[in-house]
Write a protein that holds these residues in place. Structure first.
Motif, PDB file in Angstrom:
ATOM      1  N   ALA A   4       0.824  -1.206   0.000  1.00 16.23           N
ATOM      2  CA  ALA A   4       0.000   0.000   0.000  1.00 16.23           C
ATOM      3  C   ALA A   4       0.857   1.254   0.000  1.00 16.23           C
ATOM      4  O   ALA A   4       0.549   2.239  -0.686  1.00 16.23           O
ATOM      5  CB  ALA A   4      -0.932  -0.007   1.210  1.00 16.23           C
ATOM      6  N   ALA A   5       1.949   1.238   0.783  1.00 14.06           N
ATOM      7  CA  ALA A   5       2.839   2.401   0.840  1.00 14.06           C
ATOM      8  C   ALA A   5       3.490   2.668  -0.508  1.00 14.06           C
ATOM      9  O   ALA A   5       3.632   3.819  -0.938  1.00 14.06           O
ATOM     10  CB  ALA A   5       3.900   2.184   1.919  1.00 14.06           C
ATOM     11  N   GLN A   6       3.890   1.601  -1.212  1.00  8.83           N
ATOM     12  CA  GLN A   6       4.496   1.764  -2.536  1.00  8.83           C
ATOM     13  C   GLN A   6       3.484   2.306  -3.531  1.00  8.83           C
ATOM     14  O   GLN A   6       3.802   3.171  -4.356  1.00  8.83           O
ATOM     15  CB  GLN A   6       5.044   0.421  -3.022  1.00  8.83           C
ATOM     16  CG  GLN A   6       5.743   0.493  -4.377  1.00  8.83           C
ATOM     17  CD  GLN A   6       6.939   1.424  -4.368  1.00  8.83           C
ATOM     18  OE1 GLN A   6       7.802   1.326  -3.500  1.00  8.83           O
ATOM     19  NE2 GLN A   6       7.000   2.347  -5.320  1.00  8.83           N
ATOM     20  N   ASP A   7       2.247   1.831  -3.447  1.00  7.00           N
ATOM     21  CA  ASP A   7       1.204   2.326  -4.351  1.00  7.00           C
ATOM     22  C   ASP A   7       0.906   3.793  -4.072  1.00  7.00           C
ATOM     23  O   ASP A   7       0.654   4.575  -4.990  1.00  7.00           O
ATOM     24  CB  ASP A   7      -0.059   1.484  -4.179  1.00  7.00           C
ATOM     25  CG  ASP A   7      -1.107   1.812  -5.226  1.00  7.00           C
ATOM     26  OD1 ASP A   7      -0.833   1.607  -6.421  1.00  7.00           O
ATOM     27  OD2 ASP A   7      -2.195   2.271  -4.856  1.00  7.00           O
ATOM     28  N   PHE A   8       0.949   4.178  -2.796  1.00  8.37           N
ATOM     29  CA  PHE A   8       0.733   5.571  -2.426  1.00  8.37           C
ATOM     30  C   PHE A   8       1.849   6.447  -2.975  1.00  8.37           C
ATOM     31  O   PHE A   8       1.608   7.557  -3.466  1.00  8.37           O
ATOM     32  CB  PHE A   8       0.656   5.694  -0.911  1.00  8.37           C
ATOM     33  CG  PHE A   8       0.454   7.099  -0.422  1.00  8.37           C
ATOM     34  CD1 PHE A   8      -0.512   7.922  -0.989  1.00  8.37           C
ATOM     35  CD2 PHE A   8       1.214   7.590   0.616  1.00  8.37           C
ATOM     36  CE1 PHE A   8      -0.697   9.215  -0.527  1.00  8.37           C
ATOM     37  CE2 PHE A   8       1.038   8.877   1.082  1.00  8.37           C
ATOM     38  CZ  PHE A   8       0.074   9.689   0.510  1.00  8.37           C
ATOM     39  N   LEU A   9       3.086   5.955  -2.921  1.00 15.43           N
ATOM     40  CA  LEU A   9       4.206   6.702  -3.494  1.00 15.43           C
ATOM     41  C   LEU A   9       4.013   6.873  -4.999  1.00 15.43           C
ATOM     42  O   LEU A   9       4.231   7.960  -5.548  1.00 15.43           O
ATOM     43  CB  LEU A   9       5.519   5.974  -3.208  1.00 15.43           C
ATOM     44  CG  LEU A   9       6.781   6.572  -3.838  1.00 15.43           C
ATOM     45  CD1 LEU A   9       7.011   8.003  -3.359  1.00 15.43           C
ATOM     46  CD2 LEU A   9       8.000   5.707  -3.534  1.00 15.43           C
ATOM     47  N   ASN A  10       3.599   5.814  -5.673  1.00 19.94           N
ATOM     48  CA  ASN A  10       3.339   5.909  -7.114  1.00 19.94           C
ATOM     49  C   ASN A  10       2.238   6.933  -7.404  1.00 19.94           C
ATOM     50  O   ASN A  10       2.321   7.690  -8.381  1.00 19.94           O
ATOM     51  CB  ASN A  10       2.926   4.543  -7.665  1.00 19.94           C
ATOM     52  CG  ASN A  10       4.051   3.518  -7.589  1.00 19.94           C
ATOM     53  OD1 ASN A  10       5.226   3.882  -7.513  1.00 19.94           O
ATOM     54  ND2 ASN A  10       3.692   2.255  -7.589  1.00 19.94           N
ATOM     55  N   PHE A  11       1.224   6.956  -6.556  1.00 19.46           N
ATOM     56  CA  PHE A  11       0.134   7.910  -6.709  1.00 19.46           C
ATOM     57  C   PHE A  11       0.648   9.346  -6.596  1.00 19.46           C
ATOM     58  O   PHE A  11       0.296  10.217  -7.394  1.00 19.46           O
ATOM     59  CB  PHE A  11      -0.921   7.630  -5.634  1.00 19.46           C
ATOM     60  CG  PHE A  11      -1.968   8.702  -5.490  1.00 19.46           C
ATOM     61  CD1 PHE A  11      -3.029   8.773  -6.369  1.00 19.46           C
ATOM     62  CD2 PHE A  11      -1.896   9.627  -4.460  1.00 19.46           C
ATOM     63  CE1 PHE A  11      -4.002   9.751  -6.229  1.00 19.46           C
ATOM     64  CE2 PHE A  11      -2.852  10.603  -4.313  1.00 19.46           C
ATOM     65  CZ  PHE A  11      -3.915  10.669  -5.194  1.00 19.46           C
ATOM     66  N   LYS A  12       1.504   9.607  -5.625  1.00 27.09           N
ATOM     67  CA  LYS A  12       2.045  10.957  -5.446  1.00 27.09           C
ATOM     68  C   LYS A  12       2.923  11.357  -6.626  1.00 27.09           C
ATOM     69  O   LYS A  12       2.849  12.487  -7.114  1.00 27.09           O
ATOM     70  CB  LYS A  12       2.827  11.034  -4.134  1.00 27.09           C
ATOM     71  CG  LYS A  12       1.955  10.980  -2.899  1.00 27.09           C
ATOM     72  CD  LYS A  12       2.749  11.219  -1.641  1.00 27.09           C
ATOM     73  CE  LYS A  12       3.625  10.041  -1.302  1.00 27.09           C
ATOM     74  NZ  LYS A  12       4.324  10.235  -0.007  1.00 27.09           N
TER      75      LYS A  12
END
Length: 308
Positions: A200-208
């Motif tokens: 989830a944290a990696q996906d959030f980074l990709n989102f940002k």
């Protein structure tokens, strides 16, 4: 849970830390008990606002990001009982915080109106059957006392979900929900089937990072201090929120170098923000601008043409 009334007239409802209620479930597994628990928390917030005599209740999920500091004023100016700022989840993503249709079972139904609203070809404060995640409720409206997340009203036959519970109670109270898409007000993370918190944290980074590229004026960043000047600074954390400083890295290399043209600040700043998001320890060099080269400059640099 406790309540607070601030000197400037803004009233807050805070839920304190609670133990993990579902030890046999991973943090992203859906379960009826979890849906009930969330609905009960939403209801407690709604009832708490009523006990405080609040005029408005503004709700914002933790994976929603507002980028306009006038969002609340803009929403209040619509003079609607329930209004939500439209939040997009990506440049080409079709997920947002509203529904344009509900099927006979009470589930989401895609309708022809959805994409025009999402893409902005239909603009305004538009009535829709469901808004969720980020929304403003005007508690001064007659009938607002009938709004509820839990328990579901008699006659409700849809899924066990606080979103549909609220939408049904709004319909029964004759209080239409509205989505506002007249300007960019924020973004939201699209729900995924995450395997772990790290995923989830990696996906959030990709989102940002995606938002840094698609919306350089409305970017989301955890950067606090940078040695470089950025024309359009990112959305920063509140000064009242403490967090550890970022740990910089070189990706296992001797050095990370970024070379950028001074006359292209939009690209240069976008890269600076992205490198800061990735916590890279980098050095910035000004690129040689070919448009400014002349013979005297080349001579001063000792540059000579090859024979022939």
């Amino acid at each position: 849970m406790h309540y607070g009334v601030h000197d400037w007239g803004v009233e807050s409802l805070c839920v304190g830390p609670t133990p993990w209620l579902y030890p046999n479930l991973n943090p992203f597994e859906e379960h009826d008990e979890r849906f009930v628990h969330v609905a009960q928390l939403r209801q407690e917030g709604l009832e708490g606002a009523r006990r405080l005599g609040a005029d408005y209740l503004f709700r914002l999920d933790c994976d929603n990001f507002l980028v306009n500091n006038r969002t609340l004023r803009i929403l209040m100016d619509q003079q609607r009982a329930i209004v939500a700022p439209m939040l997009k989840s990506g440049k080409d993503a079709a997920y947002s915080n509203f529904w344009c249709g509900i099927d006979s079972r009470g589930y989401y139904k895609r309708t022809p109106d959805y994409i025009p609203i999402l893409q902005g070809t239909q603009v305004g404060c538009i009535p829709v059957p469901v808004v969720h995640s980020a929304l403003l409720v005007d508690l001064r409206w007659a009938g607002s006392e009938r709004l509820q997340h839990w328990p579901a009203l008699d006659g409700f036959t849809g899924p066990m979900d606080e979103v549909t519970h609220l939408a049904y109670s709004a319909k029964m109270a004759d209080l239409p929900m509205h989505i506002l898409n007249t300007e960019v007000l924020g973004f939201m993370v699209k729900p995924e089937d995450y395997e772990s918190l790290d995923h989830a944290a990696q996906d959030f980074l990709n989102f940002k990072l995606e938002n840094l590229v698609d919306h350089p004026l409305y970017c989301i960043s955890v950067r606090v201090v940078s040695p470089h000047t950025v024309d359009h600074p990112p959305i920063l954390y509140s000064q009242y929120i403490s967090r550890p400083p970022p740990v910089r890295n070189n990706l296992g290399l001797d050095a990370v170098v970024m070379i950028g043209l001074v006359r292209r600040p939009e690209r240069r700043n976008r890269m600076i923000l992205s490198l800061d998001e990735l916590n890279f320890n980098y050095t910035l060099f000004d690129a040689v601008d070919g448009r400014q080269l002349n013979q005297s400059y080349l001579d001063s640099m000792g540059v000579k043409y090859l024979p022939g």
